[in-house]
Scaffold this motif. Sequence first.
Motif, PDB file in Angstrom:
ATOM      1  N   GLU A 162     -39.004   6.682 -40.176  1.00 36.81           N
ATOM      2  CA  GLU A 162     -39.798   5.453 -40.023  1.00 36.81           C
ATOM      3  C   GLU A 162     -38.954   4.316 -39.453  1.00 36.81           C
ATOM      4  OE1 GLU A 162     -43.151   4.854 -40.065  1.00 36.81           O
ATOM      5  OE2 GLU A 162     -43.011   7.039 -40.086  1.00 36.81           O
ATOM      6  N   ILE A 163     -37.698   4.234 -39.858  1.00 33.80           N
ATOM      7  CA  ILE A 163     -36.790   3.234 -39.283  1.00 33.80           C
ATOM      8  C   ILE A 163     -36.649   3.485 -37.779  1.00 33.80           C
ATOM      9  CG2 ILE A 163     -34.370   2.442 -39.196  1.00 33.80           C
ATOM     10  CD1 ILE A 163     -35.850   1.396 -41.639  1.00 33.80           C
ATOM     11  N   ALA A 164     -36.465   4.733 -37.400  1.00 33.27           N
ATOM     12  CA  ALA A 164     -36.360   5.084 -35.972  1.00 33.27           C
ATOM     13  C   ALA A 164     -37.638   4.691 -35.243  1.00 33.27           C
ATOM     14  CB  ALA A 164     -36.076   6.570 -35.808  1.00 33.27           C
ATOM     15  N   ARG A 165     -38.788   4.943 -35.840  1.00 34.71           N
ATOM     16  CA  ARG A 165     -40.074   4.585 -35.217  1.00 34.71           C
ATOM     17  C   ARG A 165     -40.135   3.073 -34.972  1.00 34.71           C
ATOM     18  NH1 ARG A 165     -44.164   7.765 -35.236  1.00 34.71           N
ATOM     19  NH2 ARG A 165     -43.512   8.833 -37.134  1.00 34.71           N
ATOM     20  N   HIS A 166     -39.753   2.273 -35.970  1.00 36.05           N
ATOM     21  CA  HIS A 166     -39.785   0.815 -35.810  1.00 36.05           C
ATOM     22  C   HIS A 166     -38.795   0.357 -34.740  1.00 36.05           C
ATOM     23  CE1 HIS A 166     -42.656  -0.139 -38.925  1.00 36.05           C
ATOM     24  NE2 HIS A 166     -42.038   0.706 -39.729  1.00 36.05           N
ATOM     25  N   THR A 167     -37.621   0.943 -34.734  1.00 39.28           N
ATOM     26  CA  THR A 167     -36.633   0.585 -33.710  1.00 39.28           C
ATOM     27  C   THR A 167     -37.184   0.885 -32.325  1.00 39.28           C
ATOM     28  OG1 THR A 167     -34.797   1.003 -35.213  1.00 39.28           O
ATOM     29  CG2 THR A 167     -34.296   1.030 -32.836  1.00 39.28           C
ATOM     30  N   ARG A 168     -37.778   2.044 -32.155  1.00 42.29           N
ATOM     31  CA  ARG A 168     -38.305   2.435 -30.844  1.00 42.29           C
ATOM     32  C   ARG A 168     -39.493   1.567 -30.434  1.00 42.29           C
ATOM     33  NH1 ARG A 168     -37.243   8.932 -30.539  1.00 42.29           N
ATOM     34  NH2 ARG A 168     -35.034   8.764 -31.067  1.00 42.29           N
ATOM     35  N   LEU A 169     -40.347   1.209 -31.374  1.00 44.05           N
ATOM     36  CA  LEU A 169     -41.457   0.299 -31.051  1.00 44.05           C
ATOM     37  C   LEU A 169     -40.923  -1.085 -30.679  1.00 44.05           C
ATOM     38  CD1 LEU A 169     -44.030   1.383 -33.787  1.00 44.05           C
ATOM     39  CD2 LEU A 169     -44.212   1.771 -31.300  1.00 44.05           C
ATOM     40  N   ASN A 170     -39.883  -1.546 -31.375  1.00 40.04           N
ATOM     41  CA  ASN A 170     -39.255  -2.819 -31.007  1.00 40.04           C
ATOM     42  C   ASN A 170     -38.590  -2.737 -29.635  1.00 40.04           C
ATOM     43  OD1 ASN A 170     -39.972  -4.377 -33.254  1.00 40.04           O
ATOM     44  ND2 ASN A 170     -38.300  -3.517 -34.463  1.00 40.04           N
ATOM     45  N   PHE A 171     -38.013  -1.603 -29.314  1.00 40.04           N
ATOM     46  CA  PHE A 171     -37.385  -1.387 -28.006  1.00 40.04           C
ATOM     47  C   PHE A 171     -38.459  -1.460 -26.916  1.00 40.04           C
ATOM     48  CE2 PHE A 171     -33.292   0.933 -26.636  1.00 40.04           C
ATOM     49  CZ  PHE A 171     -33.362   0.468 -25.330  1.00 40.04           C
ATOM     50  N   ILE A 172     -39.594  -0.824 -27.153  1.00 43.47           N
ATOM     51  CA  ILE A 172     -40.694  -0.865 -26.188  1.00 43.47           C
ATOM     52  C   ILE A 172     -41.180  -2.307 -26.015  1.00 43.47           C
ATOM     53  CG2 ILE A 172     -43.114  -0.173 -25.809  1.00 43.47           C
ATOM     54  CD1 ILE A 172     -42.276   2.581 -27.136  1.00 43.47           C
ATOM     55  N   LYS A 173     -41.281  -3.036 -27.111  1.00 43.02           N
ATOM     56  CA  LYS A 173     -41.703  -4.441 -27.052  1.00 43.02           C
ATOM     57  C   LYS A 173     -40.690  -5.274 -26.258  1.00 43.02           C
ATOM     58  CE  LYS A 173     -43.900  -6.538 -30.460  1.00 43.02           C
ATOM     59  NZ  LYS A 173     -44.163  -7.138 -31.777  1.00 43.02           N
ATOM     60  N   LEU A 174     -39.402  -4.991 -26.443  1.00 40.98           N
ATOM     61  CA  LEU A 174     -38.352  -5.686 -25.700  1.00 40.98           C
ATOM     62  C   LEU A 174     -38.538  -5.514 -24.184  1.00 40.98           C
ATOM     63  CD1 LEU A 174     -34.583  -5.697 -26.327  1.00 40.98           C
ATOM     64  CD2 LEU A 174     -35.391  -4.666 -24.229  1.00 40.98           C
TER      65      LEU A 174
END
Length: 167
Positions: free
Chosen positions: A8-20
């Motif tokens: 789940e941490i990885a999922r949030h990081t990747r979603l934040n990366f996409i948002k970036l």
Amino acid sequence: MAMEFAIEIARHTRLNFIKLMEGLSIEQLNVIPQGYNNNIAWNFAHIVAAQQTLCYVRGKVPTRLAIEEVTKYQKGTRPEDFITEEELDFYKDKAITLLDDLKIDIEADIFDNYEPVTTAFGATLSNINNAVAYFCTHDNLHFGYALALRRAVLNIEQAAVHNFSAN
């Protein structure tokens, strides 16, 4: 339980990366600023490829991506070509779906023949649990690089606009 939380941490990081990456053009995502050796798009594709290497290649099971899609962005590579919008969209989709696949594969206990590896951080990964914990850290490291790259790319453009208006 800890494994699910790490994913789940990885999922949030990747979603934040996409948002970036939102709001930046594909050209901006491909810029390699002076002093850097890669770009935002490469860093994103790299985290997806690294997960496949750390979990599947080291687990001695078939990757969930074609091996060419993994090796193109593996450790030691750098951007060789312009990364298209279509290719980046592919990795954006895979960044999330591969986490779901990994969770299923862990539950199916397919990673019982893990080949240990010592990472650039000096940590030895000896099983899938170690690999998941590590790629979460790795994802965040590259997210941090992307934040710095984003600032550098935007600063280049501001400097260009500023120089242009000064003429």
